[in-house]
Write a protein that holds these residues in place. Sequence first.
Motif, PDB file in Angstrom:
ATOM      1  N   GLY A   1      22.943  28.558  24.985  1.00  0.00           N
ATOM      2  CA  GLY A   1      24.002  27.569  24.833  1.00  0.00           C
ATOM      3  C   GLY A   1      24.969  27.542  26.001  1.00  0.00           C
ATOM      4  N   GLN A   2      25.364  28.706  26.523  1.00  0.00           N
ATOM      5  CA  GLN A   2      26.300  28.752  27.640  1.00  0.00           C
ATOM      6  C   GLN A   2      25.707  28.106  28.896  1.00  0.00           C
ATOM      7  OE1 GLN A   2      29.357  29.114  26.781  1.00  0.00           O
ATOM      8  NE2 GLN A   2      29.985  31.094  27.601  1.00  0.00           N
ATOM      9  N   THR A   3      24.404  28.302  29.105  1.00  0.00           N
ATOM     10  CA  THR A   3      23.752  27.705  30.270  1.00  0.00           C
ATOM     11  C   THR A   3      23.718  26.183  30.166  1.00  0.00           C
ATOM     12  OG1 THR A   3      22.354  29.673  30.437  1.00  0.00           O
ATOM     13  CG2 THR A   3      21.664  27.743  31.688  1.00  0.00           C
ATOM     14  N   LEU A   4      23.366  25.676  28.995  1.00  0.00           N
ATOM     15  CA  LEU A   4      23.307  24.224  28.818  1.00  0.00           C
ATOM     16  C   LEU A   4      24.696  23.598  28.844  1.00  0.00           C
ATOM     17  CD1 LEU A   4      20.456  23.521  26.248  1.00  0.00           C
ATOM     18  CD2 LEU A   4      20.350  23.945  28.697  1.00  0.00           C
ATOM     19  N   GLN A   5      25.705  24.315  28.331  1.00  0.00           N
ATOM     20  CA  GLN A   5      27.065  23.782  28.380  1.00  0.00           C
ATOM     21  C   GLN A   5      27.513  23.573  29.821  1.00  0.00           C
ATOM     22  OE1 GLN A   5      28.840  22.548  26.149  1.00  0.00           O
ATOM     23  NE2 GLN A   5      28.239  23.422  24.197  1.00  0.00           N
ATOM     24  N   TYR A   6      27.241  24.535  30.673  1.00  0.00           N
ATOM     25  CA  TYR A   6      27.617  24.404  32.081  1.00  0.00           C
ATOM     26  C   TYR A   6      26.864  23.241  32.728  1.00  0.00           C
ATOM     27  CZ  TYR A   6      27.791  25.228  37.085  1.00  0.00           C
ATOM     28  OH  TYR A   6      27.942  25.052  38.438  1.00  0.00           O
TER      29      TYR A   6
ATOM     30  N   ARG B   1      16.018  36.354  27.813  1.00  0.00           N
ATOM     31  CA  ARG B   1      15.076  35.378  27.264  1.00  0.00           C
ATOM     32  C   ARG B   1      15.761  34.045  26.976  1.00  0.00           C
ATOM     33  NH1 ARG B   1      10.451  38.040  23.393  1.00  0.00           N
ATOM     34  NH2 ARG B   1       9.603  39.462  24.958  1.00  0.00           N
ATOM     35  N   GLY B   2      16.992  34.104  26.495  1.00  0.00           N
ATOM     36  CA  GLY B   2      17.736  32.866  26.259  1.00  0.00           C
ATOM     37  C   GLY B   2      18.003  32.107  27.542  1.00  0.00           C
ATOM     38  N   PHE B   3      18.374  32.823  28.611  1.00  0.00           N
ATOM     39  CA  PHE B   3      18.595  32.178  29.911  1.00  0.00           C
ATOM     40  C   PHE B   3      17.300  31.562  30.432  1.00  0.00           C
ATOM     41  CE2 PHE B   3      22.161  35.424  30.461  1.00  0.00           C
ATOM     42  CZ  PHE B   3      23.154  34.507  30.196  1.00  0.00           C
ATOM     43  N   ARG B   4      16.211  32.303  30.293  1.00  0.00           N
ATOM     44  CA  ARG B   4      14.928  31.817  30.801  1.00  0.00           C
ATOM     45  C   ARG B   4      14.510  30.529  30.082  1.00  0.00           C
ATOM     46  NH1 ARG B   4       9.818  35.428  30.033  1.00  0.00           N
ATOM     47  NH2 ARG B   4      11.442  37.006  29.847  1.00  0.00           N
ATOM     48  N   LEU B   5      14.713  30.490  28.763  1.00  0.00           N
ATOM     49  CA  LEU B   5      14.362  29.300  27.999  1.00  0.00           C
ATOM     50  C   LEU B   5      15.244  28.114  28.399  1.00  0.00           C
ATOM     51  CD1 LEU B   5      12.531  28.217  25.715  1.00  0.00           C
ATOM     52  CD2 LEU B   5      14.358  28.827  24.103  1.00  0.00           C
ATOM     53  N   ALA B   6      16.524  28.373  28.631  1.00  0.00           N
ATOM     54  CA  ALA B   6      17.443  27.298  29.024  1.00  0.00           C
ATOM     55  C   ALA B   6      17.037  26.690  30.358  1.00  0.00           C
ATOM     56  CB  ALA B   6      18.873  27.840  29.104  1.00  0.00           C
ATOM     57  N   VAL B   7      16.696  27.521  31.326  1.00  0.00           N
ATOM     58  CA  VAL B   7      16.298  27.024  32.643  1.00  0.00           C
ATOM     59  C   VAL B   7      15.009  26.216  32.542  1.00  0.00           C
ATOM     60  CG1 VAL B   7      15.493  27.747  34.931  1.00  0.00           C
ATOM     61  CG2 VAL B   7      17.527  28.806  33.927  1.00  0.00           C
ATOM     62  N   LYS B   8      14.085  26.686  31.746  1.00  0.00           N
ATOM     63  CA  LYS B   8      12.843  25.935  31.558  1.00  0.00           C
ATOM     64  C   LYS B   8      13.124  24.554  30.973  1.00  0.00           C
ATOM     65  CE  LYS B   8       8.318  25.958  29.338  1.00  0.00           C
ATOM     66  NZ  LYS B   8       7.301  26.741  28.607  1.00  0.00           N
ATOM     67  N   HIS B   9      13.983  24.483  29.961  1.00  0.00           N
ATOM     68  CA  HIS B   9      14.280  23.196  29.335  1.00  0.00           C
ATOM     69  C   HIS B   9      15.060  22.282  30.274  1.00  0.00           C
ATOM     70  CE1 HIS B   9      13.722  24.842  24.965  1.00  0.00           C
ATOM     71  NE2 HIS B   9      12.580  24.649  25.608  1.00  0.00           N
ATOM     72  N   LEU B  10      15.955  22.846  31.086  1.00  0.00           N
ATOM     73  CA  LEU B  10      16.683  22.016  32.049  1.00  0.00           C
ATOM     74  C   LEU B  10      15.730  21.353  33.035  1.00  0.00           C
ATOM     75  CD1 LEU B  10      19.789  24.254  32.866  1.00  0.00           C
ATOM     76  CD2 LEU B  10      19.800  22.071  31.653  1.00  0.00           C
TER      77      LEU B  10
END
Length: 456
Positions: free
Chosen positions: A356-361, A74-83
């Motif tokens: 956080g790890q997804t957005l950092q990358y 769910r955290g990864f999915r939210l990060a991709v949506k926000h990106l």
Amino acid sequence: MDSEQSSRRAVLRAVAAGTATVGGAGCMGGGGESGSTATPSRYANQPVGEDSVTFGFPVALSGPFGSDGERQERGFRLAVKHLNEGGGWVDSERFAALSGDGVLGRTVEMVTGNTESSPDTAVSVARDLVGSEGAVMIAGGSSANTAVKLLDLCHPRGVVHMIGFAPGTNVTGADCSRYGFQEMFNPKMAAQALMPVLLDRFGERASVYGLHANSDFGFTQANELRRAMLDNNWDYQGDTQTTVGTSDYGPQLEEAKAANPDVLALSYRGIDGANAIRQASEVFDDIEIVAPLLSPTTAELAGEAIEGVLGTISWDPSIDTPLSKTFRDSFQQEFGSPEDRPNWRLGSDQAHLAYGQTLQYAAAVERAGTFEPPSVIRELEGHQYAMGIGQETMRACDHQAIRPVPVVEGLPAAEQAESRYYDSVTIARNVGYACNEDPADDCRELGPYEPTTEVE
């Protein structure tokens, strides 16, 4: 001031674990199947497609770490949506490099695979995400053993691994890699965060008995806690190891009770941690229990027995900072339906870590102006940032995040509700160690910036 961003719609594609195994050559380039967004070059899946780029997320959706993996997904999915669409931290000044319109003008696509809580399966899944699906990076995982195996896969192929939940010392110690970055604090930092709280409660002299799992985490956490206690002149009476998956801790707990300690230290994770805590509360009438690493899964399964248990966590919805609140509110808006896992709707440490790890990358790619891994890695090394718990540094010498560590205490059953199983005691900010100290001094060579195997 944060502002809204407009963008393309995110795309979610899932890879089933049952088909996540390919042959050796297939994992070396991005031209294997029609779903790939990349073509072979010097680095696996470089350059990326003109319109899209793929991030790969191997997560445990079944097995003993399945609950953690669902939260990560769910955290990864939210990060991709926000990106792709803006929102959350992407609209924050702290992540000013991100536009909310993809990464370097490309829509981010997401592929996932079920590791089944197995390091070997995780390697098969990650190989497929990189080889057949064209992922330029991977993130996720639920153990130190998994992280080490994924680093062995990633470095030769030139694929950055934003390590998931790997609370051991080896991933940024003896098994460190130029291509791996660890946000989660390690057992040494957990012990450093807990010791001042224990000294405040028991003074400069107390007796301790420990139980721990016979895993990388269990051994290293028990050793680091023992070392911290002995350094403070505490009486460490002994410890006992148990097999991962043990259901009956009765004999070991009776042995501990015979020692009559002031403190019982339980170095376990997940279901094992919950079982040990529950059974300890039945064997001991009145004792301070320390579970160095807690999680919503452990606390939820422990139930009323979690009351009074001290531990550390990566993040908690109760932390009141702007970035923490933004993540909590964004997560609740996306997943907050009361009918859909209401006790998950405020987010969790696992979801926060994945996000956080997804957005950092992604932010490092934007700063570098390229997806080529050597340039991205240099942007991550030594980078100072925040993820809602205070200032952090991704250290260059071992790729370990030096960061604050929240310390919590379990709530009484009557006060537990909707992801609230523990209350904050403090956020330990004076944690960390020098690059020439254990375990960082075991990281003698991160390896080259260039991948070690030519892409075929």
